[in-house]
Motif scaffolding. Structure first.
Motif, PDB file in Angstrom:
ATOM      1  N   GLY A 108      -7.664 -82.977 -16.264  1.00 44.00           N
ATOM      2  CA  GLY A 108      -7.741 -81.997 -15.190  1.00 44.00           C
ATOM      3  C   GLY A 108      -8.088 -80.594 -15.618  1.00 44.00           C
ATOM      4  N   VAL A 127      -5.479 -74.431 -12.576  1.00 43.25           N
ATOM      5  CA  VAL A 127      -6.494 -75.062 -11.735  1.00 43.25           C
ATOM      6  C   VAL A 127      -7.814 -75.073 -12.493  1.00 43.25           C
ATOM      7  CG1 VAL A 127      -5.450 -74.549  -9.506  1.00 43.25           C
ATOM      8  CG2 VAL A 127      -6.953 -72.851 -10.566  1.00 43.25           C
ATOM      9  N   ASP A 131     -13.187 -80.012 -12.680  1.00 41.14           N
ATOM     10  CA  ASP A 131     -12.324 -81.162 -12.393  1.00 41.14           C
ATOM     11  C   ASP A 131     -11.716 -81.065 -11.005  1.00 41.14           C
ATOM     12  OD1 ASP A 131     -12.467 -83.047 -14.365  1.00 41.14           O
ATOM     13  OD2 ASP A 131     -10.919 -82.154 -15.620  1.00 41.14           O
ATOM     14  N   SER A 132     -11.778 -79.858 -10.403  1.00 41.93           N
ATOM     15  CA  SER A 132     -11.239 -79.658  -9.053  1.00 41.93           C
ATOM     16  C   SER A 132      -9.812 -80.189  -8.966  1.00 41.93           C
ATOM     17  CB  SER A 132     -12.134 -80.348  -8.021  1.00 41.93           C
ATOM     18  OG  SER A 132     -13.436 -79.805  -8.060  1.00 41.93           O
ATOM     19  N   ALA A 133      -8.987 -79.712  -9.889  1.00 38.80           N
ATOM     20  CA  ALA A 133      -7.654 -80.266 -10.043  1.00 38.80           C
ATOM     21  C   ALA A 133      -6.599 -79.171 -10.174  1.00 38.80           C
ATOM     22  CB  ALA A 133      -7.600 -81.175 -11.270  1.00 38.80           C
ATOM     23  N   ARG A 150      -1.412 -84.390 -13.093  1.00 41.48           N
ATOM     24  CA  ARG A 150      -2.623 -83.821 -12.497  1.00 41.48           C
ATOM     25  C   ARG A 150      -2.701 -84.250 -11.047  1.00 41.48           C
ATOM     26  NH1 ARG A 150      -8.870 -85.427 -14.136  1.00 41.48           N
ATOM     27  NH2 ARG A 150      -9.732 -85.280 -12.041  1.00 41.48           N
ATOM     28  N   SER A 152      -5.494 -84.296  -7.898  1.00 46.03           N
ATOM     29  CA  SER A 152      -6.878 -84.092  -7.494  1.00 46.03           C
ATOM     30  C   SER A 152      -7.291 -85.232  -6.584  1.00 46.03           C
ATOM     31  CB  SER A 152      -7.814 -84.028  -8.708  1.00 46.03           C
ATOM     32  OG  SER A 152      -8.010 -85.312  -9.264  1.00 46.03           O
ATOM     33  N   ASP A 153      -8.484 -85.083  -6.002  1.00 47.91           N
ATOM     34  CA  ASP A 153      -9.036 -86.169  -5.182  1.00 47.91           C
ATOM     35  C   ASP A 153      -9.775 -87.191  -6.029  1.00 47.91           C
ATOM     36  OD1 ASP A 153      -8.178 -85.609  -2.539  1.00 47.91           O
ATOM     37  OD2 ASP A 153      -9.567 -83.924  -2.461  1.00 47.91           O
ATOM     38  N   ASP A 171     -12.511 -84.859   0.771  1.00 47.86           N
ATOM     39  CA  ASP A 171     -11.827 -83.642   0.333  1.00 47.86           C
ATOM     40  C   ASP A 171     -10.500 -83.542   1.081  1.00 47.86           C
ATOM     41  OD1 ASP A 171     -11.061 -81.168  -0.541  1.00 47.86           O
ATOM     42  OD2 ASP A 171     -12.671 -80.060   0.436  1.00 47.86           O
ATOM     43  N   LEU A 175      -9.168 -78.812  -3.046  1.00 44.30           N
ATOM     44  CA  LEU A 175      -9.168 -78.316  -4.423  1.00 44.30           C
ATOM     45  C   LEU A 175     -10.545 -78.337  -5.074  1.00 44.30           C
ATOM     46  CD1 LEU A 175      -5.928 -79.994  -5.863  1.00 44.30           C
ATOM     47  CD2 LEU A 175      -6.230 -77.616  -5.177  1.00 44.30           C
ATOM     48  N   LEU A 176     -11.580 -78.615  -4.318  1.00 46.09           N
ATOM     49  CA  LEU A 176     -12.903 -78.742  -4.925  1.00 46.09           C
ATOM     50  C   LEU A 176     -13.423 -77.369  -5.330  1.00 46.09           C
ATOM     51  CD1 LEU A 176     -14.480 -81.388  -2.526  1.00 46.09           C
ATOM     52  CD2 LEU A 176     -12.975 -81.711  -4.515  1.00 46.09           C
ATOM     53  N   SER A 194     -10.162 -72.394  -3.376  1.00 43.34           N
ATOM     54  CA  SER A 194     -11.158 -73.313  -3.929  1.00 43.34           C
ATOM     55  C   SER A 194     -12.520 -73.038  -3.312  1.00 43.34           C
ATOM     56  CB  SER A 194     -10.746 -74.763  -3.676  1.00 43.34           C
ATOM     57  OG  SER A 194      -9.503 -75.031  -4.294  1.00 43.34           O
TER      58      SER A 194
END
Length: 436
Positions: A108, A127, A131-133, A150, A152-153, A171, A175-176, A194
């Protein structure tokens, strides 16, 4: 000569006084006093990626100090990491360890962009943009931080940033392209801005658990969310919108709920210099908001124009409103604000520290009696450093180039500075010199 050795040679010379000949009235004695305190600064330490055992400073994006003052943590966008440094009683930093993406089970951290501690210091969060995490670290009995989980999506970088198909319901966490985060002063919530989701995500912290609450921003939108700050009393939350030159303000109620309070727009449709706003900071008393705008190379200052009414819960029509108060441009300040993107404010609100990532040096701005900011000094200016070099040495040396973040120690005696271009972490000691 390696930069670290050259800096050690120059350290006795690197005491920066106020700029001379500035067009702003920044060196006049205040009307209510015959004494003026001018901030000077000396460099006491520099840590460089891959030197002297230091790791995790390749394109450092942010540095934060733990609430108890015993650790400093740095996230790196190119090392995809989070590095921890121990801080001793003399505020000397020693490299402790680094967590790197996809090593020893850590995930992440691809494009790590920001971090935050809970007020207790027992948990730390980072963040990551790519990794958008959201990554959780906790502190064990041995007082060391360790990777915990972690969130995330689970979408790939290609799907998020390269695929032209809409993400839609994929989404779910907002967090993207996560870029900034802040923890509430009561330690109950995390807020994350984000960019790709164009969202403000809210996570509730409950004991050892972290639970997604919701995300804001679908209507009317946040304009490309990249920056966050909470007021000192935790009742106002500010979000910067990079693409659409926006600043969105939310009221935070006593139970942690958010209510949209105000949207300020920049560029051609509003405040002229509110262009590509990045970092936002509240003054300690909440009367001022400072916004670093990389698109206009400027700092926009807003002041509160309506008082808060009610008894703890803010309603939209009763909440404080803000309006343009002052603008400080790169040209007016004599340089240092190109790509303005870093701010730090003293605990008493008397000074604002600012830097531009496309520039060099750190600006010290002093708050005058009327609340306006004036330039007090520019620290580690390239010209000043070059004047101190022996004849024949490299005249192209740049100290503090590409500053990516600023962080003051709790006692206000030290300033930590990350340089994205120099892969470095600087420790600067502050001192106010009083003169007539």
């Amino acid at each position: 000569m390696p930069l670290i050795k050259l800096i050690q040679r120059l350290s006795p010379l690197l005491v920066c006084a106020s700029l001379l000949g500035c067009s702003l009235a920044s060196h006049e004695t205040r009307s209510d006093s015959k004494l003026t305190a001018t901030m000077t600064m000396t460099m006491v330490q520099v840590l460089i990626d891959n030197e002297a055992g230091v790791d995790g400073l390749d394109n450092p994006r942010a540095v934060k100090i733990s609430p108890d003052g015993t650790h400093a943590a740095v996230v790196s966008g190119d090392d995809n990491s989070m590095a921890i440094f121990d801080i001793d009683d003399d505020f000397t930093l020693t490299f402790n360890r680094v967590f790197k993406n996809n090593i020893y089970g850590v995930t992440g951290l691809e494009g790590a962009s920001q971090l935050a501690f809970l007020p207790s210091g027992n948990k730390m969060f980072t963040v990551s943009f790519y990794d958008s995490a959201l990554v959780v670290f906790d502190r064990g009995e041995e007082h060391q931080y360790r990777f915990k989980r972690r969130l995330s999506d689970g979408l790939s970088i290609e799907r998020i940033f390269k695929d032209t198909e809409p993400l839609g319901a994929l989404d779910t966490l907002g967090l993207l392209g996560a870029w900034d985060l802040v923890a509430s002063g009561d330690g109950q919530q995390l807020y994350i801005a984000s960019y790709k989701s164009n969202a403000l995500s809210v996570f509730d912290v409950s004991g050892d658990d972290l639970v997604f609450n919701r995300f804001e921003g679908e209507e009317p939108g946040l304009g490309g969310a990249v920056g966050l700050d909470l007021s000192g009393d935790n009742t106002l939350l500010a979000v910067t919108g990079f693409d659409e030159h926006m600043l969105t303000l939310y009221n935070r109620t006593m139970d942690g709920e958010l209510e949209l309070s105000q949207i300020l727009r920049g560029g051609d449709t509003g405040i002229p210099y509110l262009v590509n706003p990045q970092v936002v900071k509240f003054s300690p008393d909440g009367h001022f908001i400072y916004v670093a705008c990389s698109g206009s190379d400027a700092i926009v200052v807003l002041n509160r124009i309506e008082a808060v009414s009610g008894s703890g819960t803010r309603k939209g029509e009763d909440a404080a409103k803000y309006a343009l108060f002052q603008t400080l441009t790169n040209d007016e300040l004599g340089g240092g604000l190109k790509g303005a993107g870093s701010l730090a404010i003293s605990s008493d609100g008397s000074r604002l520290y600012a830097a531009g990532e496309a520039d060099s040096g750190v600006l010290v701005l002093r708050k005058e009696n009327d609340g306006r900011l004036s330039l007090e000094s520019k620290l580690f200016d390239t010209e000043l450093v070059n004047k101190g070099l022996p004849a024949g040495d490299n005249k192209d040396i740049n100290v503090l180039v590409g500053v990516s973040s600023l962080q003051l120690s709790k006692d206000g005696q030290y300033l930590l500075v990350t340089s994205a271009k120099q892969d470095s972490l600087y420790v600067l000691k502050l001192k106010a010199s009083v003169s007539k």
